[in-house]
Design a protein around this motif. Sequence first.
Motif, PDB file in Angstrom:
ATOM      1  N   SER A   1       0.834  -1.190   0.000  1.00 37.06           N
ATOM      2  CA  SER A   1       0.000   0.000   0.000  1.00 37.06           C
ATOM      3  C   SER A   1       0.869   1.241   0.000  1.00 37.06           C
ATOM      4  CB  SER A   1      -0.890  -0.021   1.252  1.00 37.06           C
ATOM      5  OG  SER A   1      -1.720   1.101   1.313  1.00 37.06           O
ATOM      6  N   GLY A   2       0.277   2.335  -0.420  1.00 34.92           N
ATOM      7  CA  GLY A   2       0.825   3.664  -0.212  1.00 34.92           C
ATOM      8  C   GLY A   2       2.107   4.042  -0.900  1.00 34.92           C
ATOM      9  N   TRP A   3       2.241   3.799  -2.147  1.00 32.16           N
ATOM     10  CA  TRP A   3       3.457   4.231  -2.815  1.00 32.16           C
ATOM     11  C   TRP A   3       3.276   5.589  -3.485  1.00 32.16           C
ATOM     12  CZ3 TRP A   3       0.792  -0.179  -4.023  1.00 32.16           C
ATOM     13  CH2 TRP A   3       0.042  -0.147  -5.169  1.00 32.16           C
ATOM     14  N   LYS A   4       2.133   6.249  -3.228  1.00 30.88           N
ATOM     15  CA  LYS A   4       1.936   7.601  -3.740  1.00 30.88           C
ATOM     16  C   LYS A   4       0.993   8.367  -2.822  1.00 30.88           C
ATOM     17  CE  LYS A   4      -1.821   6.467  -6.920  1.00 30.88           C
ATOM     18  NZ  LYS A   4      -2.306   6.585  -8.268  1.00 30.88           N
ATOM     19  N   ILE A   5       0.997   9.695  -2.948  1.00 33.95           N
ATOM     20  CA  ILE A   5       0.129  10.569  -2.168  1.00 33.95           C
ATOM     21  C   ILE A   5      -0.901  11.171  -3.116  1.00 33.95           C
ATOM     22  CG2 ILE A   5       0.051  12.736  -0.866  1.00 33.95           C
ATOM     23  CD1 ILE A   5       2.742  12.039   0.294  1.00 33.95           C
ATOM     24  N   GLU A   6      -2.136  11.225  -2.671  1.00 31.99           N
ATOM     25  CA  GLU A   6      -3.228  11.780  -3.473  1.00 31.99           C
ATOM     26  C   GLU A   6      -3.460  13.242  -3.086  1.00 31.99           C
ATOM     27  OE1 GLU A   6      -5.091  10.110  -5.849  1.00 31.99           O
ATOM     28  OE2 GLU A   6      -3.734   8.407  -5.592  1.00 31.99           O
ATOM     29  N   ASN A   7      -3.959  14.036  -4.010  1.00 33.19           N
ATOM     30  CA  ASN A   7      -4.294  15.436  -3.717  1.00 33.19           C
ATOM     31  C   ASN A   7      -5.613  15.570  -2.978  1.00 33.19           C
ATOM     32  OD1 ASN A   7      -2.003  16.581  -4.800  1.00 33.19           O
ATOM     33  ND2 ASN A   7      -2.835  16.498  -6.865  1.00 33.19           N
ATOM     34  N   LYS A   8      -6.447  14.551  -3.043  1.00 32.06           N
ATOM     35  CA  LYS A   8      -7.720  14.571  -2.327  1.00 32.06           C
ATOM     36  C   LYS A   8      -7.952  13.195  -1.725  1.00 32.06           C
ATOM     37  CE  LYS A   8     -10.156  13.517  -6.566  1.00 32.06           C
ATOM     38  NZ  LYS A   8     -11.219  13.808  -7.456  1.00 32.06           N
ATOM     39  N   LYS A   9      -8.886  13.138  -0.786  1.00 34.54           N
ATOM     40  CA  LYS A   9      -9.205  11.847  -0.165  1.00 34.54           C
ATOM     41  C   LYS A   9      -9.674  10.880  -1.234  1.00 34.54           C
ATOM     42  CE  LYS A   9     -10.537  13.162   4.492  1.00 34.54           C
ATOM     43  NZ  LYS A   9     -11.568  13.066   5.512  1.00 34.54           N
ATOM     44  N   SER A  10      -9.110   9.707  -1.219  1.00 31.80           N
ATOM     45  CA  SER A  10      -9.516   8.668  -2.167  1.00 31.80           C
ATOM     46  C   SER A  10      -9.349   7.330  -1.459  1.00 31.80           C
ATOM     47  CB  SER A  10      -8.661   8.729  -3.428  1.00 31.80           C
ATOM     48  OG  SER A  10      -7.315   8.448  -3.124  1.00 31.80           O
ATOM     49  N   ARG A  11      -9.699   6.285  -2.132  1.00 35.10           N
ATOM     50  CA  ARG A  11      -9.566   4.970  -1.506  1.00 35.10           C
ATOM     51  C   ARG A  11      -8.092   4.665  -1.258  1.00 35.10           C
ATOM     52  NH1 ARG A  11      -8.170   0.755  -4.544  1.00 35.10           N
ATOM     53  NH2 ARG A  11      -7.874   1.050  -6.749  1.00 35.10           N
ATOM     54  N   ILE A  12      -7.841   3.692  -0.410  1.00 39.47           N
ATOM     55  CA  ILE A  12      -6.472   3.302  -0.085  1.00 39.47           C
ATOM     56  C   ILE A  12      -5.750   2.850  -1.357  1.00 39.47           C
ATOM     57  CG2 ILE A  12      -5.058   1.645   1.212  1.00 39.47           C
ATOM     58  CD1 ILE A  12      -7.313   1.555   3.278  1.00 39.47           C
ATOM     59  N   VAL A  13      -4.537   3.335  -1.541  1.00 40.03           N
ATOM     60  CA  VAL A  13      -3.723   2.905  -2.667  1.00 40.03           C
ATOM     61  C   VAL A  13      -3.172   1.529  -2.296  1.00 40.03           C
ATOM     62  CG1 VAL A  13      -1.733   3.442  -4.100  1.00 40.03           C
ATOM     63  CG2 VAL A  13      -3.159   5.288  -3.225  1.00 40.03           C
ATOM     64  N   PHE A  14      -3.778   0.476  -2.820  1.00 37.70           N
ATOM     65  CA  PHE A  14      -3.502  -0.900  -2.407  1.00 37.70           C
ATOM     66  C   PHE A  14      -3.282  -1.770  -3.629  1.00 37.70           C
ATOM     67  CE2 PHE A  14      -5.026  -5.204  -1.611  1.00 37.70           C
ATOM     68  CZ  PHE A  14      -4.312  -5.540  -0.472  1.00 37.70           C
ATOM     69  N   HIS A  15      -2.434  -2.780  -3.450  1.00 39.38           N
ATOM     70  CA  HIS A  15      -2.163  -3.719  -4.532  1.00 39.38           C
ATOM     71  C   HIS A  15      -1.875  -5.087  -3.939  1.00 39.38           C
ATOM     72  CE1 HIS A  15       0.981  -5.727  -7.073  1.00 39.38           C
ATOM     73  NE2 HIS A  15       0.010  -5.614  -7.931  1.00 39.38           N
ATOM     74  N   CYS A  16      -2.421  -6.122  -4.544  1.00 35.18           N
ATOM     75  CA  CYS A  16      -2.071  -7.500  -4.204  1.00 35.18           C
ATOM     76  C   CYS A  16      -1.785  -8.218  -5.506  1.00 35.18           C
ATOM     77  CB  CYS A  16      -3.207  -8.190  -3.447  1.00 35.18           C
ATOM     78  SG  CYS A  16      -2.788  -9.898  -2.996  1.00 35.18           S
ATOM     79  N   GLY A  17      -0.600  -8.770  -5.612  1.00 35.95           N
ATOM     80  CA  GLY A  17      -0.192  -9.462  -6.830  1.00 35.95           C
ATOM     81  C   GLY A  17       1.314  -9.459  -6.948  1.00 35.95           C
ATOM     82  N   GLU A  18       1.792  -9.456  -8.171  1.00 33.14           N
ATOM     83  CA  GLU A  18       3.228  -9.394  -8.426  1.00 33.14           C
ATOM     84  C   GLU A  18       3.755  -8.060  -7.884  1.00 33.14           C
ATOM     85  OE1 GLU A  18       5.165  -8.816 -12.592  1.00 33.14           O
ATOM     86  OE2 GLU A  18       4.715 -10.954 -12.354  1.00 33.14           O
ATOM     87  N   PRO A  19       4.938  -8.056  -7.256  1.00 36.10           N
ATOM     88  CA  PRO A  19       5.453  -6.781  -6.720  1.00 36.10           C
ATOM     89  C   PRO A  19       5.496  -5.704  -7.808  1.00 36.10           C
ATOM     90  CG  PRO A  19       6.845  -8.594  -6.026  1.00 36.10           C
ATOM     91  CD  PRO A  19       5.872  -9.152  -7.029  1.00 36.10           C
ATOM     92  N   TRP A  20       4.993  -4.526  -7.494  1.00 33.33           N
ATOM     93  CA  TRP A  20       4.967  -3.465  -8.501  1.00 33.33           C
ATOM     94  C   TRP A  20       6.355  -2.950  -8.809  1.00 33.33           C
ATOM     95  CZ3 TRP A  20       6.061   1.850  -7.957  1.00 33.33           C
ATOM     96  CH2 TRP A  20       6.330   2.280  -6.658  1.00 33.33           C
ATOM     97  N   ARG A  21       7.313  -3.209  -7.921  1.00 33.02           N
ATOM     98  CA  ARG A  21       8.698  -2.790  -8.153  1.00 33.02           C
ATOM     99  C   ARG A  21       9.539  -3.975  -8.611  1.00 33.02           C
ATOM    100  NH1 ARG A  21      10.907   1.652  -3.985  1.00 33.02           N
ATOM    101  NH2 ARG A  21       9.828   3.329  -5.015  1.00 33.02           N
ATOM    102  N   LYS A  22       9.013  -4.803  -9.481  1.00 27.73           N
ATOM    103  CA  LYS A  22       9.707  -6.033  -9.875  1.00 27.73           C
ATOM    104  C   LYS A  22      11.058  -5.789 -10.543  1.00 27.73           C
ATOM    105  CE  LYS A  22       6.764  -6.262 -13.886  1.00 27.73           C
ATOM    106  NZ  LYS A  22       5.598  -6.864 -14.423  1.00 27.73           N
ATOM    107  N   GLU A  23      11.256  -4.616 -11.140  1.00 31.31           N
ATOM    108  CA  GLU A  23      12.542  -4.337 -11.787  1.00 31.31           C
ATOM    109  C   GLU A  23      13.613  -3.909 -10.780  1.00 31.31           C
ATOM    110  OE1 GLU A  23      10.455  -0.633 -11.223  1.00 31.31           O
ATOM    111  OE2 GLU A  23       9.768  -2.412 -12.281  1.00 31.31           O
ATOM    112  N   GLU A  24      13.218  -3.514  -9.578  1.00 28.39           N
ATOM    113  CA  GLU A  24      14.179  -3.089  -8.555  1.00 28.39           C
ATOM    114  C   GLU A  24      14.534  -4.271  -7.661  1.00 28.39           C
ATOM    115  OE1 GLU A  24      14.354  -0.209  -4.641  1.00 28.39           O
ATOM    116  OE2 GLU A  24      13.037   0.369  -6.286  1.00 28.39           O
TER     117      GLU A  24
END
Length: 179
Positions: free
Chosen positions: A144-167
């Motif tokens: 969760s939370g790899w970015k900040i939103e300008n307004k309230k929005s749902r939780i920035v969440f991900h389940c699956g392959e790591p989004w930083r797979k190249e790092e």
Amino acid sequence: MKQKLVAGILLILTIFIFCGRVASQGAGQQTAMRTEPPMKGHRGTKFYYSREINPFYPELAPYHRTRGGYVTGNCTWYAWGRVCEMRGSKLEHVFTGDAGTWFEQNKKESCYPYGQEPKKGAILCYKTHVAVVEDTDPLTVSESGWKIENKKSRIVFHCGEPWRKEEKPLGYIYVTEDD
């Protein structure tokens, strides 16, 4: 006398069966893959939305206002809550600092075992991010939370392959009892 003996045996069996079911339900809940973000007030989210349990709440939890916008579930808040949820208990050691310091801090202070192999329930550490290993074949994480939103929005969440797979990750911290 016979009826009391039978009633006593039935009572004992009922207690064992009930305790066994409760224990297996609790274990299943703690280890089931989290595919949805933890929403405040929903079942199983006490490890996320309690200042006494999660040192990153409320400052890094969803919808906290910052100068640059809203934090919608910082990775440290989520990872802390998720591994506590998987363990079924609070972590003994509190990581301080941002996500990028967790691996080296753990290594330096010898808090938990660590290594380069993904294991279910481990904290996956990058230079600026942490995630939690949900499964190893294939490697599946929740994060969760790899970015900040300008307004309230749902939780920035991900389940699956790591989004930083190249790092390349710094490593894994093994905080669950399975490791």
